[in-house]
Design a protein around this motif. Structure first.
Motif, PDB file in Angstrom:
ATOM      1  N   ASP A  16       7.699  15.735  -3.276  1.00  0.00           N
ATOM      2  CA  ASP A  16       8.732  16.076  -4.252  1.00  0.00           C
ATOM      3  C   ASP A  16       8.706  15.111  -5.438  1.00  0.00           C
ATOM      4  OD1 ASP A  16      11.809  15.699  -5.179  1.00  0.00           O
ATOM      5  OD2 ASP A  16      11.475  17.751  -4.463  1.00  0.00           O
ATOM      6  N   ALA A  17       9.066  15.604  -6.617  1.00  0.00           N
ATOM      7  CA  ALA A  17       8.973  14.800  -7.845  1.00  0.00           C
ATOM      8  C   ALA A  17       9.751  13.489  -7.748  1.00  0.00           C
ATOM      9  CB  ALA A  17       9.476  15.624  -9.034  1.00  0.00           C
ATOM     10  N   LYS A  18      10.864  13.480  -7.018  1.00  0.00           N
ATOM     11  CA  LYS A  18      11.662  12.255  -6.944  1.00  0.00           C
ATOM     12  C   LYS A  18      10.978  11.173  -6.110  1.00  0.00           C
ATOM     13  CE  LYS A  18      14.899  13.541  -3.149  1.00  0.00           C
ATOM     14  NZ  LYS A  18      13.981  13.385  -2.090  1.00  0.00           N
ATOM     15  N   ASN A  19      10.068  11.559  -5.235  1.00  0.00           N
ATOM     16  CA  ASN A  19       9.320  10.577  -4.428  1.00  0.00           C
ATOM     17  C   ASN A  19       7.886  10.402  -4.912  1.00  0.00           C
ATOM     18  OD1 ASN A  19      11.397   9.860  -2.549  1.00  0.00           O
ATOM     19  ND2 ASN A  19      11.120  11.834  -1.551  1.00  0.00           N
ATOM     20  N   ASP A  20       7.263  11.492  -5.356  1.00  0.00           N
ATOM     21  CA  ASP A  20       5.933  11.445  -5.955  1.00  0.00           C
ATOM     22  C   ASP A  20       4.934  10.644  -5.102  1.00  0.00           C
ATOM     23  OD1 ASP A  20       4.010  12.045  -7.834  1.00  0.00           O
ATOM     24  OD2 ASP A  20       4.492  10.318  -9.104  1.00  0.00           O
ATOM     25  N   TYR A  21       4.908  10.933  -3.810  1.00  0.00           N
ATOM     26  CA  TYR A  21       3.959  10.342  -2.857  1.00  0.00           C
ATOM     27  C   TYR A  21       4.171   8.830  -2.655  1.00  0.00           C
ATOM     28  CZ  TYR A  21       1.613  14.825  -3.031  1.00  0.00           C
ATOM     29  OH  TYR A  21       1.334  16.180  -2.946  1.00  0.00           O
ATOM     30  N   ASN A  22       5.329   8.333  -3.057  1.00  0.00           N
ATOM     31  CA  ASN A  22       5.698   6.954  -2.720  1.00  0.00           C
ATOM     32  C   ASN A  22       6.134   6.950  -1.250  1.00  0.00           C
ATOM     33  OD1 ASN A  22       7.290   4.548  -2.316  1.00  0.00           O
ATOM     34  ND2 ASN A  22       7.474   4.342  -4.536  1.00  0.00           N
ATOM     35  N   LEU A  23       5.529   6.090  -0.444  1.00  0.00           N
ATOM     36  CA  LEU A  23       5.788   6.089   1.003  1.00  0.00           C
ATOM     37  C   LEU A  23       6.676   4.929   1.448  1.00  0.00           C
ATOM     38  CD1 LEU A  23       2.177   6.988   2.226  1.00  0.00           C
ATOM     39  CD2 LEU A  23       4.150   8.520   2.124  1.00  0.00           C
ATOM     40  N   ASN A  24       7.316   4.258   0.512  1.00  0.00           N
ATOM     41  CA  ASN A  24       8.167   3.114   0.863  1.00  0.00           C
ATOM     42  C   ASN A  24       9.249   3.566   1.854  1.00  0.00           C
ATOM     43  OD1 ASN A  24       8.778   0.429   0.716  1.00  0.00           O
ATOM     44  ND2 ASN A  24      10.096   0.624  -1.081  1.00  0.00           N
ATOM     45  N   LEU A  25       9.316   2.925   2.997  1.00  0.00           N
ATOM     46  CA  LEU A  25      10.159   3.399   4.106  1.00  0.00           C
ATOM     47  C   LEU A  25      11.638   3.562   3.752  1.00  0.00           C
ATOM     48  CD1 LEU A  25       8.509   1.465   7.077  1.00  0.00           C
ATOM     49  CD2 LEU A  25       8.286   3.878   6.526  1.00  0.00           C
ATOM     50  N   VAL A  67       0.832  -1.223   0.000  1.00  0.00           N
ATOM     51  CA  VAL A  67       0.000   0.000   0.000  1.00  0.00           C
ATOM     52  C   VAL A  67       0.855   1.257   0.000  1.00  0.00           C
ATOM     53  CG1 VAL A  67      -1.888  -1.169   1.212  1.00  0.00           C
ATOM     54  CG2 VAL A  67      -0.204   0.144   2.528  1.00  0.00           C
ATOM     55  N   LEU A  68       2.127   1.131   0.394  1.00  0.00           N
ATOM     56  CA  LEU A  68       2.996   2.300   0.493  1.00  0.00           C
ATOM     57  C   LEU A  68       3.570   2.713  -0.853  1.00  0.00           C
ATOM     58  CD1 LEU A  68       5.007   1.317   3.715  1.00  0.00           C
ATOM     59  CD2 LEU A  68       2.893   2.644   3.562  1.00  0.00           C
ATOM     60  N   PHE A  69       3.606   1.781  -1.816  1.00  0.00           N
ATOM     61  CA  PHE A  69       4.310   2.123  -3.063  1.00  0.00           C
ATOM     62  C   PHE A  69       3.628   1.663  -4.347  1.00  0.00           C
ATOM     63  CE2 PHE A  69       6.201  -1.783  -1.271  1.00  0.00           C
ATOM     64  CZ  PHE A  69       5.972  -2.672  -2.304  1.00  0.00           C
ATOM     65  N   ARG A  70       2.562   0.833  -4.281  1.00  0.00           N
ATOM     66  CA  ARG A  70       1.941   0.377  -5.523  1.00  0.00           C
ATOM     67  C   ARG A  70       1.363   1.568  -6.294  1.00  0.00           C
ATOM     68  NH1 ARG A  70      -0.319  -4.686  -2.478  1.00  0.00           N
ATOM     69  NH2 ARG A  70      -2.107  -3.349  -2.054  1.00  0.00           N
ATOM     70  N   GLY A  71       1.301   1.438  -7.639  1.00  0.00           N
ATOM     71  CA  GLY A  71       0.918   2.563  -8.490  1.00  0.00           C
ATOM     72  C   GLY A  71      -0.543   2.567  -8.887  1.00  0.00           C
ATOM     73  N   ASN A  72      -0.822   3.309  -9.954  1.00  0.00           N
ATOM     74  CA  ASN A  72      -2.151   3.409 -10.567  1.00  0.00           C
ATOM     75  C   ASN A  72      -3.193   3.934  -9.574  1.00  0.00           C
ATOM     76  OD1 ASN A  72      -1.106   2.430 -13.035  1.00  0.00           O
ATOM     77  ND2 ASN A  72      -1.167   0.349 -12.216  1.00  0.00           N
ATOM     78  N   ALA A  73      -4.316   3.213  -9.435  1.00  0.00           N
ATOM     79  CA  ALA A  73      -5.420   3.711  -8.594  1.00  0.00           C
ATOM     80  C   ALA A  73      -4.969   3.919  -7.152  1.00  0.00           C
ATOM     81  CB  ALA A  73      -6.594   2.732  -8.646  1.00  0.00           C
ATOM     82  N   GLU A  74      -4.120   3.023  -6.651  1.00  0.00           N
ATOM     83  CA  GLU A  74      -3.670   3.153  -5.258  1.00  0.00           C
ATOM     84  C   GLU A  74      -2.774   4.380  -5.081  1.00  0.00           C
ATOM     85  OE1 GLU A  74      -3.808  -1.203  -3.281  1.00  0.00           O
ATOM     86  OE2 GLU A  74      -2.083  -0.850  -4.555  1.00  0.00           O
ATOM     87  N   ALA A  75      -1.996   4.717  -6.107  1.00  0.00           N
ATOM     88  CA  ALA A  75      -1.140   5.906  -6.021  1.00  0.00           C
ATOM     89  C   ALA A  75      -1.986   7.175  -5.890  1.00  0.00           C
ATOM     90  CB  ALA A  75      -0.244   5.994  -7.262  1.00  0.00           C
ATOM     91  N   ALA A  76      -3.100   7.212  -6.616  1.00  0.00           N
ATOM     92  CA  ALA A  76      -3.986   8.386  -6.557  1.00  0.00           C
ATOM     93  C   ALA A  76      -4.623   8.513  -5.174  1.00  0.00           C
ATOM     94  CB  ALA A  76      -5.069   8.269  -7.631  1.00  0.00           C
TER      95      ALA A  76
END
Length: 398
Positions: free
Chosen positions: A358-367, A254-263
């Motif tokens: 920030d663009a380099k992370n783009d809401y990715n929450l992977n620890l 849930v911390l890093f998967r893309g598409n609908a979950e990223a939104a």
């Protein structure tokens, strides 16, 4: 007629004395299909009754104040049932150590609770997580929970009674498709919401049309058809009061998967409701070996929140049989770090929302993006090995 007498003289009075219990919560002790016929049934039930007649099971002479022998024994049996049954039934029991972490990081205590304080678990299993929250509250609060499995819901009701919460309301049913706790046409909201939902359930939308959800849970987006994790998280957020607190155990995906979950994740971070993420060791849970995390939620002052507090507790555990388990020191370190919200190198950090966005992370929450938990390399001093003594670099590091 031993089976019939157990049904009528032992089980029925229990049901009569506890309004929350139903006959379906108990087995039929007069069922020849499960217990055998004639002498076979008599022998089995006689042996069962004999177990409870053993003198060592008479605790009436050695009770201590505030102890809970029956409740603790019941939880002990459930834990061992979860261990033995593995994947088939392990999902209904949350390890006590993880439950204790959740109960403490949501901030419930005797100082901020009263009888009218409410706690809710939408996927309550056998109720162990709800009871840990109640224990941390230090008083009788209002407990409500829903569980999909009929047998497990019965276990939860019995667990509540044995832990002296006979008024706890446990309902059976599918929380996502048919939530039982409503006020009129709206979902009921609570002071505290906790959950350990089934990981990445593929059938989460059965009986439900998310785009036309009557309870408006999916305004931030509809989770993927075969990944139900965010469906439960969105239900929890919708079930929290305006100043409510919550915590949910979810797989790291849930911390890093893309598409609908990223939104959805982007909306979650921007809302300020996400207070923290605690990464747990792998192989803690019954029924799965994958690592999980605790997502901590807090609606109070959400709009003013400037960061997400992250803890990488994946390395702190002890091996216990074929599972891993949190030790007392691990629980204390997690809770102390999270409560104080101070940075600890390679372990915990307050991550600004600007860094997450920030663009380099783009809401990715992977620890690992935010906490480097790798141990520094042990540098060898050749001169020290040859000549002896302690290198100055090592002395300076002290």
């Amino acid at each position: 007629d031993i089976g019939d007498r157990i049904n009528t003289q032992i089980i029925q009075p229990l049901i009569d004395a506890n309004a929350r219990l139903a006959r379906s919560d108990f087995p039929d002790f007069n069922d020849p299909n499960k217990l055998g016929e004639g002498q076979a049934m008599v022998d089995r039930l006689t042996n069962l009754v004999g177990i409870f007649q053993k003198p060592e099971l008479d605790f009436s002479q050695n009770r201590a104040e505030h102890d809970d022998i029956l409740g603790d024994a019941y939880e002990y049996l459930m834990r061992h049932f979860a261990t033995e049954s593995g994947k088939s039934k392990g999902q209904f029991y949350t390890p006590a150590e993880v439950s204790r972490v959740i109960a403490q990081v949501i901030g419930i205590s005797p100082d901020n609770t009263r009888a009218a304080t409410t706690a809710y678990d939408p996927t309550c299993g056998s109720g162990s997580l709800l009871l840990k929250v109640a224990a941390q509250a230090g008083r009788h609060i209002t407990l409500e929970g829903q569980e999909m499995d009929v047998t497990t819901a019965g276990l939860a009701r019995m667990n509540m009674i044995l832990h002296d919460f006979p008024t706890a309301n446990i309902q059976q049913g599918n929380t996502l498709a048919a939530p039982k706790f409503k006020d009129g046409e709206q979902l009921r909201t609570y002071d505290y919401v906790v959950a350990n939902p089934p990981f990445s359930v593929k059938t989460w939308s059965v009986g439900l049309t998310p785009e036309r959800d009557p309870w408006q849970r999916f305004a931030w987006g509809v989770p993927p058809a075969k990944q139900g994790d965010y469906a439960f998280l969105l239900h929890i957020i919708r079930s929290m009061k305006g100043s409510g607190k919550g915590a949910c155990i979810l797989p790291h995906g849930v911390l890093f998967r893309g598409n609908a979950e990223a939104a959805i994740r982007q909306q979650l971070v921007r809302s300020g409701i996400l207070k923290g993420i605690i990464g747990l060791p792998a192989n803690l849970f019954y029924g799965t070996g994958i690592p999980a995390c605790i997502v901590v939620l807090d609606k109070e002052n959400a709009t003013a929140r400037k960061g997400v507090f992250m803890v990488d507790a994946s390395k702190g555990f002890i091996k216990d049989g074929n599972k891993n388990r949190l030790r007392e020191q691990d629980i204390h370190r997690i809770v102390d770090s999270f409560t104080r919200q101070v940075d600890v190198p390679r372990y915990a950090r307050m991550v600004p929302l600007a860094e997450i966005a920030d663009a380099k992370n783009d809401y990715n929450l992977n620890l690992p993006r935010y906490i480097d938990s790798t141990e520094p390399e042990d540098l060898h001093d050749i001169d020290g090995h040859l000549r002896g003594g302690i290198p100055e670099r090592d002395l300076d590091a002290l």
